[in-house]
Design an enzyme around this catalytic site. Structure first.
Site, mmCIF file in Angstrom:
data_model
loop_
_atom_site.group_PDB
_atom_site.id
_atom_site.type_symbol
_atom_site.label_atom_id
_atom_site.label_comp_id
_atom_site.label_asym_id
_atom_site.label_seq_id
_atom_site.Cartn_x
_atom_site.Cartn_y
_atom_site.Cartn_z
ATOM 1 N N TYR A 12 0.815 -1.226 0.000
ATOM 2 C CA TYR A 12 0.000 0.000 0.000
ATOM 3 C C TYR A 12 0.845 1.271 0.000
ATOM 4 O O TYR A 12 0.302 2.363 -0.025
ATOM 5 C CB TYR A 12 -0.886 0.036 1.245
ATOM 6 C CG TYR A 12 -2.242 -0.538 1.020
ATOM 7 C CD1 TYR A 12 -2.407 -1.920 0.915
ATOM 8 C CD2 TYR A 12 -3.367 0.265 0.919
ATOM 9 C CE1 TYR A 12 -3.645 -2.473 0.718
ATOM 10 C CE2 TYR A 12 -4.613 -0.287 0.718
ATOM 11 C CZ TYR A 12 -4.757 -1.646 0.625
ATOM 12 O OH TYR A 12 -5.981 -2.194 0.430
ATOM 13 N N LYS A 32 3.384 -14.190 5.608
ATOM 14 C CA LYS A 32 3.704 -15.245 4.630
ATOM 15 C C LYS A 32 5.230 -15.346 4.614
ATOM 16 O O LYS A 32 5.897 -15.178 3.579
ATOM 17 C CB LYS A 32 3.128 -14.844 3.261
ATOM 18 C CG LYS A 32 3.243 -15.893 2.198
ATOM 19 C CD LYS A 32 2.073 -16.860 2.178
ATOM 20 C CE LYS A 32 2.301 -17.941 1.149
ATOM 21 N NZ LYS A 32 1.306 -19.018 1.208
ATOM 22 N N ASP A 59 -2.629 -17.659 4.331
ATOM 23 C CA ASP A 59 -3.605 -18.536 3.664
ATOM 24 C C ASP A 59 -4.261 -19.481 4.674
ATOM 25 O O ASP A 59 -5.480 -19.669 4.680
ATOM 26 C CB ASP A 59 -2.986 -19.298 2.480
ATOM 27 C CG ASP A 59 -1.555 -19.754 2.739
ATOM 28 O OD1 ASP A 59 -0.987 -19.361 3.767
ATOM 29 O OD2 ASP A 59 -1.014 -20.522 1.926
ATOM 30 N N ASP A 67 -6.127 -5.662 5.251
ATOM 31 C CA ASP A 67 -7.230 -5.169 4.428
ATOM 32 C C ASP A 67 -8.147 -6.328 4.042
ATOM 33 O O ASP A 67 -9.372 -6.270 4.198
ATOM 34 C CB ASP A 67 -6.620 -4.522 3.170
ATOM 35 C CG ASP A 67 -7.673 -3.858 2.316
ATOM 36 O OD1 ASP A 67 -8.656 -3.359 2.875
ATOM 37 O OD2 ASP A 67 -7.510 -3.851 1.081
#
Ligand code: NAD
Length: 353
Positions: A124, A190, A223, A247
């Site tokens: 972002y 991640k 995930d 988000d």
């Protein structure tokens, strides 16, 4: 003494929602001087910018603001006012609680989650290189020298994650956990794939967690986190996330509790805080007295807690929850026929009971 609070009504359905929220807050008797300032597409013509300096000055002076949603017209050439506000005021912590309200239709019961999203960096940050531009070509050339092959027809977005920003957001999440008497913080990442960005986020989060032995800490790969939230949301409490995962997970969590009409939010920094619903300006309903005021009203609950008015915050929360549970005076998205104003009136009546 009255609190000075900046009120940005916003556009689309923002003004009618702000009006409803303001009347609900005033019904608690907490004395507030509202400093109303305008931002968004409607002030573009007059000020030449959707975010006039007067708005930023007002928030800097009052340190607390609440806002209705603001439209970001597609292809208009101006960046989102919402993103600009967060950046200009360094509102680095985005707080998005998601909890079950009796009477709101959902597949889940007893959800009580809080997303704490880092608000200033990650994908972002807006560091982007357009396909075919000189800058993209130079970057691709530099990467080639470093041994990384990137196709020449690529667009590139950069993902910076710093120790500084991670440390302050994770610390903020733990401090929030202590203040609100919550039990656990889960860091989402991640790190197995992005070792130098998400890996750094995780390593930093683990280090900060050592300062809070009274609060449980764990981490989840993003995930797997999505699957766990859908299957066993009751296992989780506070999720601290880099910007993009935060988000996505906030919308997932809003979905778990029945949608955008009831999802409040806050953007908080060391110098100022701006409270706003998660939803946007829902322009197709503008001026129709139809949309649900709950998300903005519950954002005012977060605001009142932030300024130390916990009792008033609890009264608004309980009144809103009671109106929704009864299901008589609720808006279309909650299965009712009441308008924005009528639902706000029902909440006000309950505050007075
Ligand atoms: P949106 O949240 O405005 O609306 C999507 C749909 O959700 C609406 O059509 C409506 O069906 C429902 N909805 C939203 N709020 C509701 C409410 N209070 N009560 C009942 N139903 C509600 O999302 P969008 O259409 O993607 O965005 C519209 C504009 O808002 C865009 O310009 C976007 O950039 C902007 N936006 C602003 C903010 C903000 O101000 N912080 C946040 C998100 C989107």
């Amino acid at each position: 003494m009255a609190y000075n609070i900046t009120l940005i009504p916003g556009d689309g359905t923002g003004p009618e929602l702000s009006d409803a929220m303001r009347r609900v807050v005033e019904a608690t008797g907490v004395a507030i001087e509202w400093e109303v300032v305008e931002a968004g597409a409607d002030v573009m013509d007059k000020h030449g910018t959707p975010l006039p300096d007067t708005v930023l000055e007002s928030i800097k002076r009052n340190k607390v603001a609440i806002k209705g949603p603001i439209t970001t017209p597609v292809g208009s050439g101006f960046r989102s006012v919402n993103v600009a506000l967060r950046k200009e005021l360094d509102l680095y912590a985005c707080l998005r609680p998601a909890f079950t309200l009796k009477g709101v239709k959902s597949r889940y019961e007893d959800i009580d989650l809080v997303i704490v999203r880092e608000n200033t960096e990650d994908l972002y940050a807006g560091i982007e290189f357009e396909k075919g531009s000189g800058a993209a070509e130079r970057l691709i050339g530099f990467l080639y020298e470093e041994g990384a092959i990137v196709r020449s027809d690529s667009g590139i977005s950069i993902k910076p994650i710093s120790v500084t920003a991670t440390e302050r957001i994770v610390r903020w999440a733990f401090e929030y956990a202590r203040r609100e008497e919550r039990r656990k913080v889960t860091a989402v990442h991640k790190a197995n794939i992005m070792k130098f960005s998400d890996g750094l986020f995780l390593e930093t989060a683990r280090r900060v967690a050592e300062d809070y032995p009274d609060i449980e800490f764990e981490d989840r790969i993003v995930d797997n986190m999505c699957m766990q939230l859908v299957q066993k949301p009751e296992l989780y409490d506070i999720l601290v996330c880099p910007n993009l995962y935060g988000d996505i997970l906030s919308d997932l969590c809003a979905g778990l509790v029945g949608g955008l009409g009831v999802a409040p939010g806050a953007n908080i920094g060391d110098e100022a805080a701006v409270f706003e619903p998660v939803h946007g300006s829902a322009p197709k309903y503008a001026g129709l007295n139809r949309v649900n005021p709950t998300a903005l009203v519950l954002s005012s609950v977060l605001m009142l807690k932030h300024i130390g008015e916990r009792e008033a915050a609890d009264r608004i929360f309980n009144a809103t929850a009671a109106v929704i549970a009864e299901g008589k005076d609720v808006t279309y998205d909650l299965g009712g026929t009441a308008g924005t104003r009528e639902m706000a009136e029902a909440i006000i009546k309950k505050i007075g009971d």
